[in-house]
Motif scaffolding. Structure first.
Motif, mmCIF file in Angstrom:
data_model
loop_
_atom_site.group_PDB
_atom_site.id
_atom_site.type_symbol
_atom_site.label_atom_id
_atom_site.label_comp_id
_atom_site.label_asym_id
_atom_site.label_seq_id
_atom_site.Cartn_x
_atom_site.Cartn_y
_atom_site.Cartn_z
ATOM 1 N N SER A 125 -4.446 0.460 9.628
ATOM 2 C CA SER A 125 -5.754 0.458 9.043
ATOM 3 C C SER A 125 -6.360 -0.757 8.245
ATOM 4 C CB SER A 125 -6.352 1.751 8.416
ATOM 5 O OG SER A 125 -5.189 2.065 7.300
ATOM 6 N N GLN A 126 -5.421 -1.190 7.456
ATOM 7 C CA GLN A 126 -5.862 -2.573 6.663
ATOM 8 C C GLN A 126 -4.634 -3.337 6.850
ATOM 9 O OE1 GLN A 126 -6.197 -0.394 2.547
ATOM 10 N NE2 GLN A 126 -8.364 -1.161 2.647
ATOM 11 N N ILE A 127 -4.687 -4.386 7.557
ATOM 12 C CA ILE A 127 -3.556 -5.361 7.730
ATOM 13 C C ILE A 127 -3.819 -6.700 6.705
ATOM 14 C CG2 ILE A 127 -2.762 -7.074 9.542
ATOM 15 C CD1 ILE A 127 -4.040 -5.105 11.669
ATOM 16 N N PHE A 128 -2.692 -6.580 6.170
ATOM 17 C CA PHE A 128 -2.830 -7.656 4.977
ATOM 18 C C PHE A 128 -2.262 -9.175 5.127
ATOM 19 C CE2 PHE A 128 -3.192 -3.541 2.998
ATOM 20 C CZ PHE A 128 -4.387 -3.715 1.839
ATOM 21 N N TYR A 129 -1.522 -9.102 6.267
ATOM 22 C CA TYR A 129 -0.451 -10.327 6.797
ATOM 23 C C TYR A 129 -1.293 -10.741 8.039
ATOM 24 C CZ TYR A 129 1.615 -6.013 8.693
ATOM 25 O OH TYR A 129 1.716 -4.764 9.111
ATOM 26 N N ASP A 130 -0.388 -11.114 9.060
ATOM 27 C CA ASP A 130 -0.939 -11.872 10.138
ATOM 28 C C ASP A 130 -1.653 -10.734 10.744
ATOM 29 O OD1 ASP A 130 0.314 -14.018 9.615
ATOM 30 O OD2 ASP A 130 2.049 -13.628 10.977
ATOM 31 N N CYS A 131 -3.125 -11.229 11.323
ATOM 32 C CA CYS A 131 -4.150 -10.484 11.860
ATOM 33 C C CYS A 131 -3.688 -10.435 13.528
ATOM 34 C CB CYS A 131 -5.480 -10.981 11.828
ATOM 35 S SG CYS A 131 -6.566 -9.724 12.356
ATOM 36 N N THR A 132 -2.497 -9.498 13.751
ATOM 37 C CA THR A 132 -2.092 -9.667 15.334
ATOM 38 C C THR A 132 -1.752 -7.977 15.659
ATOM 39 O OG1 THR A 132 0.175 -9.862 14.410
ATOM 40 C CG2 THR A 132 -1.184 -11.876 15.011
ATOM 41 N N ALA A 133 -1.702 -8.102 16.885
ATOM 42 C CA ALA A 133 -1.369 -6.779 17.539
ATOM 43 C C ALA A 133 0.140 -6.259 16.952
ATOM 44 C CB ALA A 133 -1.425 -6.696 18.861
ATOM 45 N N ALA A 134 0.254 -4.815 16.609
ATOM 46 C CA ALA A 134 1.840 -4.519 16.476
ATOM 47 C C ALA A 134 1.693 -3.021 16.477
ATOM 48 C CB ALA A 134 2.073 -4.852 14.926
ATOM 49 N N PRO A 135 2.825 -2.282 16.269
ATOM 50 C CA PRO A 135 2.928 -0.999 16.375
ATOM 51 C C PRO A 135 2.115 -0.052 15.750
ATOM 52 C CG PRO A 135 5.324 -1.928 16.357
ATOM 53 C CD PRO A 135 4.223 -2.880 15.842
ATOM 54 N N ASN A 136 1.688 1.061 16.080
ATOM 55 C CA ASN A 136 0.984 2.188 15.506
ATOM 56 C C ASN A 136 1.657 2.420 14.241
ATOM 57 O OD1 ASN A 136 -0.817 4.178 14.796
ATOM 58 N ND2 ASN A 136 -0.859 5.060 16.786
ATOM 59 N N CYS A 137 2.802 3.022 14.447
ATOM 60 C CA CYS A 137 3.714 3.301 13.188
ATOM 61 C C CYS A 137 5.141 3.381 13.792
ATOM 62 C CB CYS A 137 3.397 4.863 12.779
ATOM 63 S SG CYS A 137 4.168 5.463 11.316
ATOM 64 N N PRO A 138 5.926 2.326 13.397
ATOM 65 C CA PRO A 138 7.438 2.162 13.867
ATOM 66 C C PRO A 138 8.315 2.821 12.944
ATOM 67 C CG PRO A 138 6.852 0.509 12.548
ATOM 68 C CD PRO A 138 5.364 0.965 12.934
ATOM 69 N N LEU A 139 9.332 3.301 13.285
ATOM 70 C CA LEU A 139 10.015 4.308 12.859
ATOM 71 C C LEU A 139 10.585 3.656 11.296
ATOM 72 C CD1 LEU A 139 12.030 6.538 12.697
ATOM 73 C CD2 LEU A 139 13.986 5.345 13.556
ATOM 74 N N SER A 140 10.765 2.332 11.117
ATOM 75 C CA SER A 140 11.052 1.879 9.684
ATOM 76 C C SER A 140 9.780 2.443 8.589
ATOM 77 C CB SER A 140 11.237 0.563 9.846
ATOM 78 O OG SER A 140 10.091 -0.302 10.271
ATOM 79 N N ILE A 141 8.379 2.269 9.256
ATOM 80 C CA ILE A 141 7.326 2.610 8.148
ATOM 81 C C ILE A 141 7.319 4.048 8.029
ATOM 82 C CG2 ILE A 141 4.768 2.372 8.277
ATOM 83 C CD1 ILE A 141 6.394 -0.133 7.856
ATOM 84 N N SER A 142 7.578 4.769 9.240
ATOM 85 C CA SER A 142 7.737 6.193 9.068
ATOM 86 C C SER A 142 8.674 6.723 7.877
ATOM 87 C CB SER A 142 8.114 6.742 10.326
ATOM 88 O OG SER A 142 8.107 8.221 10.343
ATOM 89 N N LYS A 143 9.705 6.127 7.849
ATOM 90 C CA LYS A 143 10.967 6.481 7.083
ATOM 91 C C LYS A 143 10.428 6.156 5.810
ATOM 92 C CE LYS A 143 14.955 6.099 9.947
ATOM 93 N NZ LYS A 143 16.262 5.155 10.213
ATOM 94 N N LEU A 144 9.848 5.123 5.543
ATOM 95 C CA LEU A 144 9.388 4.478 4.208
ATOM 96 C C LEU A 144 8.148 5.575 3.730
ATOM 97 C CD1 LEU A 144 8.914 2.266 1.958
ATOM 98 C CD2 LEU A 144 7.357 1.322 3.173
ATOM 99 N N GLY A 145 7.208 5.864 4.419
ATOM 100 C CA GLY A 145 6.459 6.801 4.106
ATOM 101 C C GLY A 145 6.996 8.172 3.606
ATOM 102 N N ILE A 146 7.890 8.793 4.226
ATOM 103 C CA ILE A 146 8.673 10.021 4.096
ATOM 104 C C ILE A 146 9.275 9.800 2.798
ATOM 105 C CG2 ILE A 146 10.259 11.720 4.690
ATOM 106 C CD1 ILE A 146 7.412 12.023 6.277
ATOM 107 N N GLU A 147 10.173 8.687 2.583
ATOM 108 C CA GLU A 147 10.871 8.623 1.426
ATOM 109 C C GLU A 147 9.994 8.697 -0.027
ATOM 110 O OE1 GLU A 147 14.131 8.612 1.123
ATOM 111 O OE2 GLU A 147 14.801 8.703 3.216
ATOM 112 N N GLN A 148 8.790 7.909 0.474
ATOM 113 C CA GLN A 148 8.055 7.779 -0.897
ATOM 114 C C GLN A 148 7.573 9.259 -1.112
ATOM 115 O OE1 GLN A 148 5.064 4.808 0.187
ATOM 116 N NE2 GLN A 148 6.338 3.202 -0.286
ATOM 117 N N TYR A 149 7.196 10.057 -0.195
ATOM 118 C CA TYR A 149 6.685 11.400 -0.700
ATOM 119 C C TYR A 149 7.918 12.147 -1.144
ATOM 120 C CZ TYR A 149 2.172 11.117 1.648
ATOM 121 O OH TYR A 149 0.789 10.757 1.964
ATOM 122 N N LEU A 150 8.960 12.014 -0.671
ATOM 123 C CA LEU A 150 10.271 12.891 -1.227
ATOM 124 C C LEU A 150 10.506 12.566 -2.643
ATOM 125 C CD1 LEU A 150 12.617 12.844 1.736
ATOM 126 C CD2 LEU A 150 11.192 14.850 0.806
#
Length: 297
Positions: A96-121
């Motif tokens: 929703s906010q792209i701070f780096y290269d303004c290019t197409a990329a995944p909606n939510c790759p597994l690595s980002i999914s894991k990062l978010g869950i770990e932060q909540y835990l």
């Protein structure tokens, strides 16, 4: 007064609970954070006083991202989790906010999914209170020249591009966002993949490729709109049964409360495509012996 109206509406319509989905930006010290928590807590108590079976859930961004918060949503997530039954973590639209290269990329790759869950835990939220929200859709982006101006016309060279540069579409103070693209449900994505060159104006120009993020797929296609701009190159990134199964297995590994898609109506149950996505939910259920499934909005 709001709580009374909400409770009456739930009972009158025979609903089994209520989901809070507040997404406006709030700073950490904004007093409205406490007001939001109190509203959730009072609503939950009012319903539980009537019947313990009522359920309250709160939608949360893909990760807390504190102290600034994802998209400026610096909510008190630990308090919201304590005040409700479940925290539905919306692990999609992570660009929703792209701070780096303004290019197409995944909606939510597994690595980002894991990062978010770990932060909540890490906030001390009990894993069984977390529902992992997953996307049953992808994003289609119109590719522009590197100057960010004109859409790339379909051509033998343009059709094979690896990097799809995006038009600058700002969101909450950041000049590039996934608002440059459009959401397409999984079933319709498969229609594009399997379409003939003249069907619906689609023409696949590359094989489906596994992206540089774990298991996430994408492909290029030439889009000829019936009314609008000239035929141009688009790049579509999406989750499929392989990437969704990987997320369900991770949710199982972390002993989360469940996995829930956005949205169920992006496929038809009883079809091969629908059954394939529902099977990714059963992976969690079969291993854990139970499954909580939530739907955002």
């Amino acid at each position: 007064e709001w709580v009374k109206i909400a409770v009456n509406h739930i009972i009158t319509n025979f609903y089994d609970g209520l989901t809070f989905d507040f997404e406006s930006p709030l700073s950490v010290n904004d007093p409205r954070n406490d007001a939001y928590v109190m509203l959730v807590k009072e609503t939950n108590k009012a319903l539980k006083d009537i019947d313990e079976g009522f359920q309250i859930s709160v939608c949360a961004s893909w990760g807390p991202g504190l102290p600034l918060g994802i998209d400026g949503r610096a909510y008190d997530y630990k308090a919201l989790a304590d005040a409700s039954d479940y925290l539905y973590v919306m692990q999609y639209d992570t660009r929703s906010q792209i701070f780096y290269d303004c290019t197409a990329a995944p909606n939510c790759p597994l690595s980002i999914s894991k990062l978010g869950i770990e932060q909540y835990l890490a906030l001390g939220i009990a894993p069984e209170k977390i529902i992992m929200g997953v996307p049953w859709y992808g994003y289609s982006y119109g590719c522009v020249d590197e100057g960010g101006g004109e859409l790339l016309k379909c051509s033998e060279e343009n059709n094979q591009i690896q990097t799809c540069h995006l038009k600058l579409v700002p969101f909450r103070g950041v000049e590039c966002s996934d608002a440059a693209g459009s959401q397409i449900g999984y079933e319709n994505i498969q229609k594009i993949i399997n379409s003939s060159p003249d069907m619906h104006g689609y023409n696949i120009t590359t094989d489906v490729r596994v992206g540089y993020y774990q298991k996430t797929k994408h492909f290029n296609y030439c889009y000829s709109p019936s009314n609008g701009p000239y035929p141009h190159v688009r790049q579509l990134w999406y989750d499929d049964p392989e990437s969704l199964t990987a997320k369900s297995l991770y949710a199982k590994e972390k002993n989360l409360g469940g996995v829930g898609p956005y949205r169920f109506d992006y496929v038809h149950p009883g079809t091969d495509l629908g059954d394939a996505l529902f099977e990714t939910l059963r992976v969690f259920k079969e291993v854990n012996g139970y499954s909580r499934v939530a739907v955002q909005k």
